[in-house]
Design a protein around this motif. Structure first.
Motif, short mmCIF file in Angstrom:
data_model
loop_
_atom_site.label_atom_id
_atom_site.label_comp_id
_atom_site.label_asym_id
_atom_site.label_seq_id
_atom_site.Cartn_x
_atom_site.Cartn_y
_atom_site.Cartn_z
N GLU A 141 34.32 14.18 -10.74
CA GLU A 141 33.60 14.30 -9.47
C GLU A 141 32.52 15.37 -9.53
N HIS A 142 32.86 16.54 -10.06
CA HIS A 142 31.93 17.67 -10.07
C HIS A 142 30.74 17.43 -10.98
N PHE A 143 30.99 16.80 -12.14
CA PHE A 143 29.91 16.59 -13.11
C PHE A 143 29.35 15.17 -13.07
N ASP A 144 29.83 14.37 -12.11
CA ASP A 144 29.31 13.02 -11.89
C ASP A 144 29.41 12.13 -13.13
N LEU A 184 38.70 16.10 -10.89
CA LEU A 184 37.72 17.07 -10.40
C LEU A 184 36.52 17.14 -11.32
N GLN A 191 26.82 24.19 -15.62
CA GLN A 191 26.13 23.42 -14.58
C GLN A 191 26.19 21.90 -14.80
N SER A 247 42.57 21.80 -9.09
CA SER A 247 41.65 20.73 -8.69
C SER A 247 41.91 20.23 -7.28
N SER A 286 37.36 24.86 -5.94
CA SER A 286 36.17 24.30 -6.58
C SER A 286 36.25 24.56 -8.08
N TRP A 287 35.30 23.97 -8.82
CA TRP A 287 35.25 24.17 -10.27
C TRP A 287 35.08 25.65 -10.62
N GLN A 288 34.13 26.33 -9.98
CA GLN A 288 33.87 27.73 -10.30
C GLN A 288 35.07 28.61 -9.96
#
Length: 422
Positions: free
Chosen positions: A52-55, A49, A110, A172, A176-178
């Motif tokens: 994926e989320h932070f590329d 996760l 972020q 995950s 979502s991450w948040q």
């Protein structure tokens, strides 16, 4: 374990606190340990996760655990000094509440760089409990409870590690991450509140060589005494080898668990995020080994158990090369039992051998331990990038060779006899 070490258990404390306070302390520090390891290792179960989320790549995502382990390692030394001066209770309580607050920052993170910085900060806060716990036990518990408390505490470490990783995998898979970080914040807040309630308020003051006369000597004398305390243990050949053994073992084991997730999510297994984290259930064999370690240390001695632990980690790592699901599962069960047996031996060895500056002794061990975790990620990443999982096993064999040499040196009778135990 020799007769001197066993005798030190009987003579290490002249106090006999009531069993109620002792039980509360054990429960409180074990729960605190679970909270710490959930916060440390939840991200290890969320590596896909995070990538994926932070590329970022999966291999880059493993750095989130490495950087936290790095700051945790060196912060242990700071807490050892602080707790020897102000007591064990305050640093634990304050750091736990700040840890809970730091999880709010993760909710609003972020980009990957910001995540790394927050995890660096959390490493500092995570260090208090592991740095202080064993010294706290030795000072507050009756001697006959020491080995048992140490074994239960290590068992709680493994349970916290399992819970954190599975929790991360579950989050995950479905959130979502948040949302995931919000739930981590709530769980941490509840745990910290319960620990604060359970911890006994009256503690026996830690004994240092400066003690009550610290005001006379001033800051310079305190600093000299702190450095003397660290040097006392580093100049002990057997103690230093115990530090090295713990660091090498953790350097291999914890990072194997990171890369095996990536392996299990790739062909031919192609497991889901959560299913890949189920490999962390193999930690249960380590939990069982930790629980039995107190009896085994008394019966067989530390050296024999270090050798057994090495053989288990070697056999477990090689078994995973068969590269079937069952071989991987059994391999990790064997490796985890060997690692936690070694870790329990190191913890007890250091806590019992140190008669002065106890928090510094355990913090030096844990500094080596978590520094191994921090360095192991980048070290094994090179092997992963070159040859995937077989490469990780090859890198592990390099570490096991160094571990074998350290255990062999510890078992020799010609070691430098200067030590903290006289």
């Amino acid at each position: 374990m020799n007769q001197t070490e066993l005798a030190s258990i009987k003579s290490s404390s002249s106090h006999s606190p009531d069993q109620g306070k002792q039980s509360r302390l054990i429960w409180a520090l074990c729960l605190a340990s679970v909270v710490i390891y959930i916060n440390l290792y939840t991200v290890q179960g969320m590596l896909p996760l995070i990538a994926e989320h932070f590329d970022v790549s999966g291999a880059q995502a493993t750095l989130v655990l490495s950087v936290t382990s790095f700051t945790l390692a060196f912060s242990l030394l700071f807490y050892a000094i602080i707790s020897d001066r102000v007591g064990r209770l305050k640093p634990i309580v304050v750091s736990l509440w700040l840890l809970a607050c730091s999880n709010v920052l993760l909710i609003f993170t972020q980009d990957f760089d910001a995540l790394v910085w927050v995890r660096l900060l959390q490493g500092i806060l995570l260090a208090a409990v592991p740095a202080i716990a064993m010294a706290y036990f030795k000072e507050q518990l009756a001697p006959e409870f020491m080995l048992k408390a140490a074994a239960i505490y290590i068992m709680a470490n493994s349970l916290g590690g399992i819970a954190g990783r599975l929790f991360g995998g579950l989050l995950s898979q479905h959130l979502s991450w948040q949302q995931s970080m919000g739930l981590v914040f709530v769980v941490t807040l509840i745990g910290v509140a319960v620990v604060t309630f359970l911890l006994p308020r009256n503690e026996i003051n830690p004994q240092t060589s400066i003690g009550a006369s610290s005001s006379k000597y001033g800051r310079k004398a305190k600093m000299i005494d702190d450095l003397r305390g660290f040097w006392l243990h580093l100049s002990d050949a057997k103690m230093s080898l115990a530090y090295l053994i713990g660091g090498l073992a953790f350097m291999m084991m914890v990072n194997q668990f990171s890369f095996i997730q990536l392996h299990l999510m790739a062909a031919p297994y192609e497991l889901s995020r959560f299913n890949a984290t189920l490999i962390f259930l193999c930690y249960l064999s380590g939990t069982f080994a930790s629980y039995l370690s107190a009896k085994w240390i008394v019966r067989f001695g530390s050296i024999a158990l270090f050798k057994a632990a090495f053989l288990l980690m070697l056999c477990g790592s090689l078994l995973t090369l068969v590269d079937t699901m069952w071989a991987i599962i059994f391999g990790f069960l064997i490796t985890a039992s060997g690692f936690f047996l070694s870790h329990s031996c190191c913890n007890s060895f250091v806590a019992i051998r140190a008669t002065q500056h106890r928090a510094k002794a355990t913090s030096l061990y844990l500094c080596s331990y978590y520094l191994g975790a921090a360095l192991g990620g980048p070290f094994l990443m090179v092997f992963w990038q070159e040859a995937k999982w077989p490469g990780v096993v090859m890198g592990s064999l390099v570490l096991l060779l160094m571990l074998f040499i350290a255990i062999w040196l510890l078992s020799r009778g010609s070691l430098n006899q200067h030590s903290a135990v006289n």
